[in-house]
Scaffold this motif. Sequence first.
Motif, mmCIF file in Angstrom:
data_model
loop_
_atom_site.group_PDB
_atom_site.id
_atom_site.type_symbol
_atom_site.label_atom_id
_atom_site.label_comp_id
_atom_site.label_asym_id
_atom_site.label_seq_id
_atom_site.Cartn_x
_atom_site.Cartn_y
_atom_site.Cartn_z
ATOM 1 N N SER A 154 -7.585 -10.575 -1.930
ATOM 2 C CA SER A 154 -7.241 -9.948 -0.956
ATOM 3 C C SER A 154 -8.752 -10.587 0.007
ATOM 4 O O SER A 154 -8.330 -10.647 1.095
ATOM 5 C CB SER A 154 -7.547 -7.992 -1.076
ATOM 6 O OG SER A 154 -7.465 -7.903 0.216
ATOM 7 N N ALA A 202 1.746 -9.244 -9.825
ATOM 8 C CA ALA A 202 1.106 -8.987 -10.238
ATOM 9 C C ALA A 202 2.002 -8.743 -11.034
ATOM 10 O O ALA A 202 3.686 -8.676 -11.401
ATOM 11 C CB ALA A 202 1.115 -7.348 -9.857
ATOM 12 N N LYS A 229 -3.143 5.589 -1.750
ATOM 13 C CA LYS A 229 -3.837 4.567 -2.854
ATOM 14 C C LYS A 229 -4.170 3.242 -1.802
ATOM 15 O O LYS A 229 -3.718 3.364 -1.195
ATOM 16 C CB LYS A 229 -2.197 3.487 -3.519
ATOM 17 C CG LYS A 229 -2.203 5.094 -4.493
ATOM 18 C CD LYS A 229 -1.224 4.610 -5.227
ATOM 19 C CE LYS A 229 -0.252 5.100 -6.520
ATOM 20 N NZ LYS A 229 0.329 5.316 -7.585
ATOM 21 N N GLU A 230 -4.877 2.747 -2.937
ATOM 22 C CA GLU A 230 -5.258 1.686 -1.804
ATOM 23 C C GLU A 230 -4.201 0.258 -1.793
ATOM 24 O O GLU A 230 -3.420 0.108 -2.780
ATOM 25 C CB GLU A 230 -6.234 1.284 -2.223
ATOM 26 C CG GLU A 230 -7.885 1.858 -3.036
ATOM 27 C CD GLU A 230 -9.233 1.512 -3.454
ATOM 28 O OE1 GLU A 230 -10.048 2.044 -2.607
ATOM 29 O OE2 GLU A 230 -9.394 0.131 -3.646
ATOM 30 N N ARG A 231 -4.661 -0.676 -1.322
ATOM 31 C CA ARG A 231 -3.748 -2.191 -0.821
ATOM 32 C C ARG A 231 -3.701 -2.568 -2.560
ATOM 33 O O ARG A 231 -5.093 -3.126 -2.702
ATOM 34 C CB ARG A 231 -3.866 -2.887 -0.047
ATOM 35 C CG ARG A 231 -3.093 -3.324 0.459
ATOM 36 C CD ARG A 231 -3.645 -4.107 1.444
ATOM 37 N NE ARG A 231 -4.697 -4.761 2.048
ATOM 38 C CZ ARG A 231 -5.193 -5.512 3.464
ATOM 39 N NH1 ARG A 231 -4.655 -5.388 3.633
ATOM 40 N NH2 ARG A 231 -6.812 -6.494 2.844
ATOM 41 N N GLU A 232 -2.816 -2.889 -2.767
ATOM 42 C CA GLU A 232 -3.175 -3.993 -4.140
ATOM 43 C C GLU A 232 -1.842 -4.931 -3.850
ATOM 44 O O GLU A 232 -0.711 -5.505 -3.015
ATOM 45 C CB GLU A 232 -2.299 -3.353 -5.227
ATOM 46 C CG GLU A 232 -0.765 -2.928 -4.854
ATOM 47 C CD GLU A 232 -0.375 -2.310 -6.734
ATOM 48 O OE1 GLU A 232 -0.742 -2.184 -7.411
ATOM 49 O OE2 GLU A 232 0.727 -1.562 -6.109
ATOM 50 N N GLN A 239 1.014 -1.430 0.137
ATOM 51 C CA GLN A 239 0.190 -0.152 -0.206
ATOM 52 C C GLN A 239 1.222 1.677 -0.061
ATOM 53 O O GLN A 239 1.555 1.294 1.320
ATOM 54 C CB GLN A 239 -0.866 0.240 0.997
ATOM 55 C CG GLN A 239 -1.811 0.754 1.159
ATOM 56 C CD GLN A 239 -2.926 1.144 2.120
ATOM 57 O OE1 GLN A 239 -2.503 0.235 3.190
ATOM 58 N NE2 GLN A 239 -4.147 1.569 2.015
#
Length: 124
Positions: A108, A61, A43-46, A39
């Motif tokens: 997630s 990813a 920003k959002e956790r990815e 994260q």
Amino acid sequence: QVQLRESGGGLVQAGGSLRLSCAASGRTISTVAMGWFRQAPGKEREFVTSIGYIGGTTNYADSVKGRFTISRDNAKSTLYLQMNSLKPEDTAVYYCAAAKKFYATSRSADFDSWGQGTQVSVSS
């Protein structure tokens, strides 16, 4: 649940490398998939990467393919993330997670145990 503790974060210059570790305690992790998420500020956790319960399958990813490598040592209850060719955009808090699944999932919601995170900062 399993308790997870990350280590190995720090400050590195662009192009450098870091190796993160995640030590697990409590219940065994040898029967579940494990993963790394991150994260960045604002920003959002990815999802970053995951590995199946015996390490035979991995999932990455697109942003880290060819640069990061996930591995695990079930005998030591430890998960690793080797990060090479680091970029400033890799700067984030990195979280280790244990899944409810045995396969290398990227969702997630499939993870039910999380570490506290370790900061990785990459300078340009």
